[in-house]
Design an enzyme around this catalytic site. Structure first.
Site, PDB file in Angstrom:
ATOM      1  CE  LYS A 164       1.087 -16.483  15.378  1.00 46.01           C
ATOM      2  NZ  LYS A 164       1.998 -17.351  14.650  1.00 46.01           N
ATOM      3  CD  GLU A 224     -11.500 -14.703   5.951  1.00 40.74           C
ATOM      4  OE1 GLU A 224     -10.791 -13.988   6.693  1.00 40.74           O
ATOM      5  OE2 GLU A 224     -11.093 -15.193   4.886  1.00 40.74           O
ATOM      6  N   GLY A 239       0.317 -20.749  13.082  1.00 38.62           N
ATOM      7  CA  GLY A 239      -1.124 -21.052  13.088  1.00 38.62           C
ATOM      8  C   GLY A 239      -1.422 -22.520  12.833  1.00 38.62           C
ATOM      9  NE  ARG A 240       1.954 -23.775   7.534  1.00 40.49           N
ATOM     10  CZ  ARG A 240       2.264 -22.486   7.432  1.00 40.49           C
ATOM     11  NH1 ARG A 240       1.371 -21.568   7.768  1.00 40.49           N
ATOM     12  NH2 ARG A 240       3.449 -22.101   7.008  1.00 40.49           N
ATOM     13  CD  GLU A 250      -1.730 -21.658   5.421  1.00 34.85           C
ATOM     14  OE1 GLU A 250      -2.891 -21.550   5.010  1.00 34.85           O
ATOM     15  OE2 GLU A 250      -1.425 -21.498   6.618  1.00 34.85           O
ATOM     16  CG  HIS A 271     -17.405 -47.800  -3.584  1.00 32.50           C
ATOM     17  ND1 HIS A 271     -17.970 -48.871  -4.223  1.00 32.50           N
ATOM     18  CD2 HIS A 271     -16.829 -48.295  -2.444  1.00 32.50           C
ATOM     19  CE1 HIS A 271     -17.786 -49.965  -3.502  1.00 32.50           C
ATOM     20  NE2 HIS A 271     -17.094 -49.640  -2.419  1.00 32.50           N
ATOM     21  CE  LYS A 317      -5.077 -14.052   7.404  1.00 32.02           C
ATOM     22  NZ  LYS A 317      -4.553 -14.200   8.743  1.00 32.02           N
TER      23      LYS A 317
HETATM   24  C1  G6Q Z   1      -1.596 -20.793   9.435  1.00 27.65           C
HETATM   25  C2  G6Q Z   1      -1.912 -19.559   8.745  1.00 27.65           C
HETATM   26  C3  G6Q Z   1      -3.395 -19.256   8.634  1.00 27.65           C
HETATM   27  C4  G6Q Z   1      -3.988 -18.698   9.918  1.00 27.65           C
HETATM   28  C5  G6Q Z   1      -5.360 -18.130   9.617  1.00 27.65           C
HETATM   29  C6  G6Q Z   1      -6.015 -17.560  10.844  1.00 27.65           C
HETATM   30  O1  G6Q Z   1      -0.488 -21.184   9.641  1.00 27.65           O
HETATM   31  O2  G6Q Z   1      -1.201 -18.513   9.266  1.00 27.65           O
HETATM   32  O3  G6Q Z   1      -4.140 -20.368   8.233  1.00 27.65           O
HETATM   33  O4  G6Q Z   1      -4.051 -19.675  10.903  1.00 27.65           O
HETATM   34  O5  G6Q Z   1      -5.232 -17.141   8.629  1.00 27.65           O
HETATM   35  O6  G6Q Z   1      -5.237 -16.572  11.424  1.00 27.65           O
HETATM   36  P1  G6Q Z   1      -5.547 -16.023  12.859  1.00 27.65           P
HETATM   37  O7  G6Q Z   1      -5.405 -17.136  13.827  1.00 27.65           O
HETATM   38  O8  G6Q Z   1      -4.593 -14.908  13.093  1.00 27.65           O
HETATM   39  O9  G6Q Z   1      -6.980 -15.542  12.822  1.00 27.65           O
END
Ligand code: G6Q
Length: 532
Positions: free
Chosen positions: A208, A214, A269-270, A355, A386, A500
């Protein structure tokens, strides 16, 4: 603005406390003396049956919980979310993942702009692109067909598509393989690139912000690997696609904005798997099936928006969970799919839920004196049986659990499905009933099961894209309802942002080779050890 009702100060909360005093010693075995219970507490929505009868609830519990939802202005909050009000107030953003799967012709405004045409344009672009890749019209720079899709992203830009591409593998293309690179640990990238022919691979950089450490580290390493093979920057345009809100950063990376699939800051994001972030899904199962999944989610959106709380599935699931968290004092919930295709569903829900509702400050900025989001965990049944079910049956904690299964399997082999179903039913019945000392021939106390462990049974006819869309939306809205009642902001994630920042600071210190005194002695000791 969302209202700011302290749930503990509502009349319903007090009534629920009194009711809890009556209910805490009730056993479900006794509640089941009433044969109507299944009829009273199970709900059918299209192809999904949700049985909530194996919970320590009565009609009175249900009414009091609904009273709580009403006092916390739930209906008004639902309307605000759907209409595009900026209910993510700490980030000053609207929350419109529901608009992604809205196929009505009604406009939805954010800052006086109708956002539906933007969404439709991206949908169209995703359809054209996924058709072109799947048909072989879009080829790699040497003319080979694309056989591998690699999604490079983390968190919300990874878990949704990873869960869905596994869940819908039955419908996936046999000619296309999908991989995910999320971890910055060089092992993941190494192991995945090892098996790829760069001429047949499409990389989707899913971020996003396009700044996540990462993802950008992985994306630049993949780009380097790719260019080592092609030695020509012009080849990038056939193999690198960006899924992002950040045009500038995408261009800086060297991806033509024609190869960028956009989304917007009103998609969290989620909650983004139905946006451009879902491109890997559309490429794998085809765009039509991707839309079938959207229409499943959309039917739950309509149900959630328009159904009275008495019969509203996400609302009831959320309220029952609040009953356990805030009155019985439970702190975790298990998600147990008796469906191998859903093996990533618990991990996906873990992020969506934890989250969103892992918060301890209310909408007034005050520290909370009641519990919020639970720990979410789980594994597919029967494997869990199990492993950790022992603790659910005979441990000292109460762990409410959702059991999910398909009535019809997608792969019918011998008696497998019957065995799976009988395990599902056997476990949920045993968790409810338990086994008393009188039921045990040799009278040994170690074989006693207290029972009274709550479960919801969620049975869908068959796992289709449409059904999966419904399941996703049910859980998304359950999370929303809980956030509203707990008076927290569910759509920010300052904990993630903090992580971050910390990593960047320490990385700079490691680059400089100087360890500031400001760190605690443990961190200093570890840094010395790692850098020595
Ligand atoms: C989700 C969070 C988080 C995010 C990641 C990746 O709701 O904001 O999990 O999706 O940190 O972020 P980017 O899509 O900006 O790389």
């Amino acid at each position: 603005m969302l209202s700011k009702v302290d749930p503990v100060k509502t009349k319903s909360w007090q009534k629920l406390l009194d009711h809890f005093a009556e209910m805490k010693s009730v056993h479900m075995r006794d509640l089941f003396a009433n044969d109507q219970r299944f009829n009273d507490f199970s709900f059918q929505f299209e192809d999904i049956l949700i049985d909530c009868s194996k919970n320590i609830i009565t009609e009175k519990t249900k009414q009091l919980l609904i009273g709580l939802a009403k006092e916390c202005n739930l209906k008004d909050s639902i309307d605000k979310m759907f209409s595009g009000e900026k209910i993510n107030e700490t980030e000053n953003r609207a929350v419109l993942h529901t608009a992604l799967r809205n196929f009505s012709h009604d406009p939805i405004y954010v800052d006086d702009q109708d956002i539906m045409p933007l969404i439709r344009d991206v949908r169209k672009k995703m359809r054209i692109f996924s058709d072109a890749v799947r048909s072989g019209e879009w080829r790699g720079y040497t003319g080979k067909k694309i056989k591998n899709i690699v999604n490079i992203g983390i968190g919300g830009s990874h878990l949704g598509p990873a869960m869905v591409t596994e869940a819908l593998k039955f419908y996936g293309s046999e000619d296309i393989k999908v991989d995910f690179i999320s971890n910055v640990d060089g092992t993941e990238i190494t192991e995945i690139l090892k098996n790829l022919d760069h001429e047949e691979t499409l990389f989707l950089i899913a971020s996003k912000t396009f700044t996540t450490q990462e993802t950008m580290t992985n994306a630049y390493s993949v780009r380097e690997w790719f260019l080592r093979n092609t030695r020509d920057e012009n080849t990038i345009k056939k193999h690198f696609i960006a899924l992002s809100t950040n045009k500038e950063k995408v261009e800086e990376f060297g991806i033509d904005t024609e190869n960028m699939f956009e989304f917007w800051d009103f998609i969290g994001g989620r909650y983004s798997l139905f946006s451009a972030i879902g491109l890997s899904i559309a490429l794998y199962i085809g765009y039509d099936r991707f839309e079938e999944m959207m229409s499943g989610a959309s039917s739950i959106d309509e149900h959630f928006k328009n159904t009275d709380f008495e019969n509203n599935i996400p609302v009831l699931l959320a309220l029952i969970s609040i009953w356990y968290i805030n009155f019985f004092g439970t702190d975790s919930e298990a998600v147990l799919p008796y469906d191998q295709y859903l093996h990533r569903f618990p991990a996906y829900l873990q992020q969506a839920n934890m989250e969103s509702n892992g918060k301890s400050v209310d909408r007034e900025g005050k520290t909370l004196n009641y519990s919020t989001g639970p720990v979410i965990w789980g594994e597919p049944g029967t494997n869990g049986q199990h492993s950790f079910y022992q603790l659910i049956h005979q441990g000292t904690r109460m762990i409410p659990a959702d059991f999910l299964v398909a009535k019809e399997p997608l792969n019918r082999i011998n008696k497998h499905h019957k065995i799976l179903l009988s395990n599902f039913l056997g476990q949920t019945e045993a968790l409810m009933k338990g086994r008393t000392i009188d039921d045990i021939k040799d009278g040994t106390p170690y074989k006693v099961f207290s029972g009274n462990h709550p479960t919801n049974s969620i049975i869908y006819d068959k796992l289709t894209p449409n059904t999966l869309g419904k399941l996703i939306a049910i859980y998304e809205h359950k999370i929303f309802v809980q956030g509203i009642i707990w008076n927290i902001y569910s759509f920010d994630q300052w904990g993630v942002e903090y992580g971050k920042q910390l990593a960047n600071i320490i990385q700079n210190e490691m680059n400089d080779g100087k360890i500031p005194e400001s760190h605690d002695c443990s961190t200093k000791g570890l840094l010395n050890h790692l850098m020595g």
